[in-house]
Structure formats: C-alpha cells, structure tokens
Scaffold this motif. Structure first.
Motif, PDB file in Angstrom:
ATOM      1  N   GLY A 180      -5.889  12.711 -16.592  1.00 18.40           N
ATOM      2  CA  GLY A 180      -4.910  13.738 -16.951  1.00 18.40           C
ATOM      3  C   GLY A 180      -4.320  14.440 -15.757  1.00 18.40           C
ATOM      4  N   GLU A 181      -4.561  13.910 -14.548  1.00 25.63           N
ATOM      5  CA  GLU A 181      -4.092  14.565 -13.329  1.00 25.63           C
ATOM      6  C   GLU A 181      -2.621  14.246 -13.075  1.00 25.63           C
ATOM      7  N   ASP A 182      -1.908  15.259 -12.612  1.00 21.01           N
ATOM      8  CA  ASP A 182      -0.514  15.084 -12.210  1.00 21.01           C
ATOM      9  C   ASP A 182      -0.486  14.971 -10.693  1.00 21.01           C
ATOM     10  N   GLY A 183      -0.260  13.730 -10.209  1.00 18.19           N
ATOM     11  CA  GLY A 183      -0.255  13.517  -8.770  1.00 18.19           C
ATOM     12  C   GLY A 183       1.064  13.814  -8.108  1.00 18.19           C
ATOM     13  N   GLY A 184       2.042  14.325  -8.870  1.00 19.90           N
ATOM     14  CA  GLY A 184       3.347  14.602  -8.295  1.00 19.90           C
ATOM     15  C   GLY A 184       4.126  13.347  -7.964  1.00 19.90           C
TER      16      GLY A 184
ATOM     17  N   GLU B 254       0.829  -1.206   0.000  1.00 22.91           N
ATOM     18  CA  GLU B 254       0.000   0.000   0.000  1.00 22.91           C
ATOM     19  C   GLU B 254       0.862   1.255   0.000  1.00 22.91           C
ATOM     20  N   THR B 255       2.002   1.206   0.698  1.00 20.88           N
ATOM     21  CA  THR B 255       2.905   2.354   0.706  1.00 20.88           C
ATOM     22  C   THR B 255       3.499   2.588  -0.674  1.00 20.88           C
ATOM     23  N   ALA B 256       3.952   1.526  -1.338  1.00 23.73           N
ATOM     24  CA  ALA B 256       4.512   1.669  -2.685  1.00 23.73           C
ATOM     25  C   ALA B 256       3.471   2.239  -3.636  1.00 23.73           C
ATOM     26  N   GLY B 257       2.235   1.761  -3.531  1.00 23.61           N
ATOM     27  CA  GLY B 257       1.192   2.279  -4.402  1.00 23.61           C
ATOM     28  C   GLY B 257       0.954   3.762  -4.174  1.00 23.61           C
ATOM     29  N   ALA B 258       0.883   4.159  -2.907  1.00 22.54           N
ATOM     30  CA  ALA B 258       0.561   5.547  -2.590  1.00 22.54           C
ATOM     31  C   ALA B 258       1.711   6.494  -2.924  1.00 22.54           C
ATOM     32  N   THR B 259       2.947   6.117  -2.581  1.00 21.09           N
ATOM     33  CA  THR B 259       4.072   7.051  -2.693  1.00 21.09           C
ATOM     34  C   THR B 259       4.680   7.080  -4.089  1.00 21.09           C
ATOM     35  N   LEU B 260       4.780   5.930  -4.738  1.00 16.32           N
ATOM     36  CA  LEU B 260       5.464   5.870  -6.027  1.00 16.32           C
ATOM     37  C   LEU B 260       4.509   5.943  -7.206  1.00 16.32           C
TER      38      LEU B 260
ATOM     39  N   ALA C 126       7.182   0.992 -21.637  1.00 18.45           N
ATOM     40  CA  ALA C 126       8.216   1.176 -20.620  1.00 18.45           C
ATOM     41  C   ALA C 126       7.596   1.597 -19.287  1.00 18.45           C
ATOM     42  N   VAL C 127       6.539   2.404 -19.331  1.00 15.13           N
ATOM     43  CA  VAL C 127       5.859   2.804 -18.109  1.00 15.13           C
ATOM     44  C   VAL C 127       5.311   1.571 -17.395  1.00 15.13           C
ATOM     45  N   ARG C 128       4.701   0.680 -18.159  1.00 11.59           N
ATOM     46  CA  ARG C 128       4.168  -0.541 -17.539  1.00 11.59           C
ATOM     47  C   ARG C 128       5.286  -1.378 -16.928  1.00 11.59           C
ATOM     48  N   ASP C 129       6.409  -1.511 -17.638  1.00 10.90           N
ATOM     49  CA  ASP C 129       7.532  -2.276 -17.095  1.00 10.90           C
ATOM     50  C   ASP C 129       7.999  -1.684 -15.771  1.00 10.90           C
ATOM     51  N   HIS C 130       8.130  -0.357 -15.719  1.00  8.51           N
ATOM     52  CA  HIS C 130       8.568   0.289 -14.482  1.00  8.51           C
ATOM     53  C   HIS C 130       7.537   0.097 -13.371  1.00  8.51           C
ATOM     54  N   ALA C 131       6.255   0.246 -13.703  1.00 15.10           N
ATOM     55  CA  ALA C 131       5.215   0.131 -12.685  1.00 15.10           C
ATOM     56  C   ALA C 131       5.157  -1.282 -12.118  1.00 15.10           C
ATOM     57  N   VAL C 132       5.244  -2.295 -12.971  1.00 18.17           N
ATOM     58  CA  VAL C 132       5.223  -3.680 -12.495  1.00 18.17           C
ATOM     59  C   VAL C 132       6.437  -3.947 -11.610  1.00 18.17           C
ATOM     60  N   THR C 133       7.604  -3.479 -12.046  1.00 23.79           N
ATOM     61  CA  THR C 133       8.822  -3.677 -11.260  1.00 23.79           C
ATOM     62  C   THR C 133       8.715  -3.014  -9.894  1.00 23.79           C
ATOM     63  N   LEU C 134       8.192  -1.781  -9.862  1.00 18.71           N
ATOM     64  CA  LEU C 134       8.067  -1.072  -8.598  1.00 18.71           C
ATOM     65  C   LEU C 134       7.047  -1.740  -7.676  1.00 18.71           C
TER      66      LEU C 134
ATOM     67  N   GLY D  26       1.044   6.772  -6.802  1.00 17.11           N
ATOM     68  CA  GLY D  26      -0.104   7.651  -6.576  1.00 17.11           C
ATOM     69  C   GLY D  26      -1.429   6.922  -6.668  1.00 17.11           C
ATOM     70  N   THR D  27      -1.455   5.652  -6.253  1.00 16.88           N
ATOM     71  CA  THR D  27      -2.629   4.802  -6.441  1.00 16.88           C
ATOM     72  C   THR D  27      -2.983   4.107  -5.132  1.00 16.88           C
ATOM     73  N   ASP D  28      -4.270   4.033  -4.829  1.00 16.11           N
ATOM     74  CA  ASP D  28      -4.744   3.296  -3.663  1.00 16.11           C
ATOM     75  C   ASP D  28      -4.889   1.826  -4.053  1.00 16.11           C
ATOM     76  N   LEU D  29      -4.024   0.993  -3.502  1.00 17.85           N
ATOM     77  CA  LEU D  29      -4.016  -0.421  -3.850  1.00 17.85           C
ATOM     78  C   LEU D  29      -4.751  -1.287  -2.835  1.00 17.85           C
ATOM     79  N   ASP D  30      -5.481  -0.659  -1.915  1.00 20.35           N
ATOM     80  CA  ASP D  30      -6.106  -1.426  -0.844  1.00 20.35           C
ATOM     81  C   ASP D  30      -6.948  -2.586  -1.384  1.00 20.35           C
ATOM     82  N   ALA D  31      -7.697  -2.335  -2.453  1.00 21.56           N
ATOM     83  CA  ALA D  31      -8.576  -3.370  -2.996  1.00 21.56           C
ATOM     84  C   ALA D  31      -7.826  -4.368  -3.865  1.00 21.56           C
TER      85      ALA D  31
END
Length: 441
Positions: free
Chosen positions: A213-217, A140-146, A245-253, A148-153
């Motif tokens: 289109g939101e930039d969550g920082g 949940e921390t990785a989802g929120a901080t890196l 490449a975005v998907r590769d990075h997101a899966v890795t993270l 910007g997504t709530d992974l609780d579900a």
C-alpha cells in the motif's frame, strides 16, 4: 515493384535476408515512393521527409499502427506502443506526467549512479560487451525511476524474455500469423515463454505494491493508487487504473523504457572507440565539467552531438510502420486502405540529399545552427506527431548522462576480432554483443 518479387511470398525472403540492404536498395532503385509485397501484404516505402510529415503528422488520422506492433499486442496489450485512437489518447494522458521535464530532471541522479556502477565493474584492458552493460544499466534505471522497483535480480529474466519476443519478429508478415500463435514450435513457443515470463514478473511486482500500500511517488504508485506522481501534477486524476491496463503499461515501460536507450548508448560508445580524435574531445569536455553531480547536461554539447550522430547512423527505430485506414494519395499514387506503409529511418537518415557524407561519423554537424536547408523530418529517431515517443526526453537525458559518466572513467578502443554486426528486428541492436576494450584514464 522490385524485380526480385516472387509469387506468394513477394519480397519477403529478400527482405528477411538483409532488411537494411533491402530498404536501401528499394529507395535507390525506385525512388522515394516504392511499392513491394511482404507475403500477402502490399507495402509502400516512403522515403522523403515530406512523406514522414504527412503520414505521422498532417495526415496521421488516415493511418494506424503497422503490422509488427499490431502483432505485439499479444505481449504488450493496450500499452502506449500498441493502443489506438481514444484508448491511446487516454493512456497518454495517464502516463505523460511521469515524463515531464521536472520529473526527468529528478531521475538524473539515479541515471548517473547506475551508469557509474555499471562502468566501475569493468576491468582495465579486458574486452567488455558494452551493449549487455548498457542494457543492465537502463533496465535498472527504468525499474527504479518509473516503477519504483529494484530489478537487479530480474535483469536476466527481462533480457531473456526480450530475446524470446524479438525472435518472433520474422513472423509478423506471414499470412494468418495471429492464428498461429498457439502452435508449439520455434519462435511461437519462445513468444509465449517470453510473454509468460514478463507477465509473471510484473504481476509479482504489482502484488507486492498492492500488499504494501506504499506510495513510492512513481508511475506505478500513481496507476495503482490514483495518487498523482509526487510532483504536484496528478497522473490519474485520483482514480486508480484498471489492473490489466497497469500491467500493459508496466510491461511496455520495462521493454521500451530501456531497449532503445541501451542500443543508442552502446552505438555511441562504439563510434567513440573507432574515432579516437572525437573521443579525446569528449574527454576534454567531460573533464572541464568535473565536479557536477549530477552533471548539468547544458555543459556537454559535444556529448549530445555524439548521441545525435549515433541516433542518425544507427537509429534504434530503424523503420516505422503504419497501415492505411483510408485511401491516401502521395505524389500522384494512391495508397489503398489496408495497405502497409513503411517510413525507414535507416534510409532517410543516410540520404546524401540531407546528410553530406551520410555514412561518416561527424558529430560536428549537430553543433552550431546545423544545416538550415535540411528538412525538419530528415531526422526522426523518436517518430513524430501525436504518437511521438513519450519518453524522448528521458532517453536523451539517460544516453547523454551515461556517455558523460563512462567517459570520465574510461578510454575505449575496439576489439580487433569482434566487428560490429547489426540485427534489425523490432529495434536495431548489435548482433551477439558490442565488444570494446576499456582503458582507465
């Protein structure tokens, strides 16, 4: 070569039966430079800190990622864990700012909040699987901080996918394993199922972000929008990264960003539960700093020492692999191009030459100036050199904060009929959970 070696399979069966025992025995029986065979692959085990420095730092250009991570590309694509050469360097430049110390300091409040939510859910006196709890917390921390997504579900989805991926670890050293991935059997079927689950989850996440289109920082915004990371230090130089490449990075993270930290924190809590005198000292240190929100990590040297000792005794990356791309000489022997090289943290971290009483839990060895005679690379839980784990600072912060937050609320003790069993797959993790009893303080 070890006397246990057999025709065709070499030492693969013995290795698979007891991986930690195997690498320990190889060093004990054959020294710091030993050669064996896993299926068709010649393997060199190098167990001296000087060898670690050579392969990972000074002569790193002679090696590429090992067989396990080469096979992991079927899931991780060209994420940071698997990419090589110029692609790896370019991707590291893209991702690095998200792990800058200023950014990690900003993540601390989220880390502490997730640890508090996790430990608040425990019931006094009832055994709890602290590994399952730390996995949920770190994911949940990785989802929120890196991202910007709530992974609780989606925690259960990611964990099921990770279990499916880990089940395929044993196939990495089989001949032609990359050609077997289409077979509808056992671990291969689970590997495809895990990959599909992760890719579907990340694709949904990316589609939601693109629609808004939101930039969550966060890092995901920077990758998709080329927006920088909200801290004044641009991530992508203003250019969006290719969607694949975005998907590769997101899966890795998602995977690497939570798994090893969850394991480390669970092992640290296990060690405290089995050493009540050290746990009492941790409680005293935590109580002395009560009121800091989020806590100032400089006030917790003992907590950091406990995490260090957990990383030494139970290194999540228990063995690093490389493949030689050029002949390389070590102690008068030649590692031929194409041969595999393994650097087992499990062995080096338990070597009595560098660590007196190597299997004892002694966090005090990390306090003060340490042992000036200990080689630099006798401890390398995050690797070394240009491929040193990019999230090391993130992991340290989350593990220490998690320990501090849990220790404020609970005193932990073992569950008598649930001993710790280790499962050394891609990472070293508890097998069938790590169970402790929380008592309120």
């Amino acid at each position: 070569m070890p006397s246990r070696s057999l025709p065709v399979v070499g030492d693969l069966l013995t290795f698979q039966a007891d991986r930690l025992g195997f690498v320990t025995a190889v060093q004990r029986e054959h020294g710091d430079v030993a050669r064996f065979r896993l299926g068709p692959y010649p393997v060199w085990q190098l167990s001296h800190p000087d060898h670690v420095r050579s392969v990972l730092v000074s002569d790193a250009a002679r090696f590429r990622k090992g067989m396990v991570l080469q096979r992991a590309r079927v899931v991780l694509g060209d994420g940071l864990l698997t990419a090589e050469g110029d692609v790896h360097r370019q991707h590291r430049v893209v991702v690095q700012p998200a792990f800058h110390s200023r950014r990690v300091d900003g993540y601390a409040r989220v880390m502490a909040e997730r640890a508090a939510v996790t430990s608040t859910s425990w019931r006094p006196g009832e055994p709890v699987d602290v590994h399952a709890a730390t996995v949920r917390m770190t994911l949940e921390t990785a989802g929120a901080t890196l991202l910007g997504t709530d992974l609780d579900a989606d925690v259960a989805t990611v964990e099921a996918a990770l279990a499916d991926l880990l089940s395929a670890y044993k196939l990495a050293f089989l001949p032609f394993s990359e050609r077997l991935q289409g077979l509808p059997v056992g671990p291969l079927r689970r590997l495809r199922r895990g990959r599909t689950s992760l890719h579907d989850l990340v694709d949904r996440m990316l589609a939601d972000r693109e629609r808004s289109g939101e930039d969550g920082g966060d890092l995901l915004s920077a990758l998709l929008l080329g927006s920088g990371n909200g801290a004044g230090d641009g991530v992508t130089g203003g250019s969006p990264v290719a969607r694949s490449a975005v998907r590769d990075h997101a899966v890795t993270l998602l995977l690497a960003g939570h798994e090893t930290t969850a394991n480390t924190l669970a092992f640290a809590l296990h060690l405290l539960a089995h050493h009540p005198a050290v746990q009492a000292r941790v409680h005293a240190e935590v109580d002395a700093a009560a009121g800091d929100e989020p806590p100032d990590l400089d006030r917790f040297p003992l907590c950091r020492a406990v995490v260090s000792e957990a990383l030494r005794l139970y290194p999540p990356s228990w063995m690093m692999g490389r493949q030689a791309i050029a002949d390389h000489e070590v102690d008068g022997q030649v590692i031929a191009a194409g041969d595999l090289v393994v650097l087992p943290q499990w062995v080096v971290h338990h070597d009595h030459r560098w660590w007196p009483r190597p299997y004892a839990f002694e966090p005090d060895r990390w306090l003060g100036d340490g042992d000036p005679g200990r080689p630099r690379w006798a401890f390398f839980p995050f690797g070394a050199g240009l491929r040193r784990c990019i999230g090391e600072g993130f992991a340290w912060t989350e593990a220490v904060l998690g320990l501090v937050t849990i220790a404020r609320r609970w005193r932990l003790r073992p569950v008598p009929d649930r001993p710790l069993r280790l499962d050394p797959l891609i990472t070293l993790r508890p097998r069938r959970g790590l169970w402790l009893i929380p008592d309120p303080r």
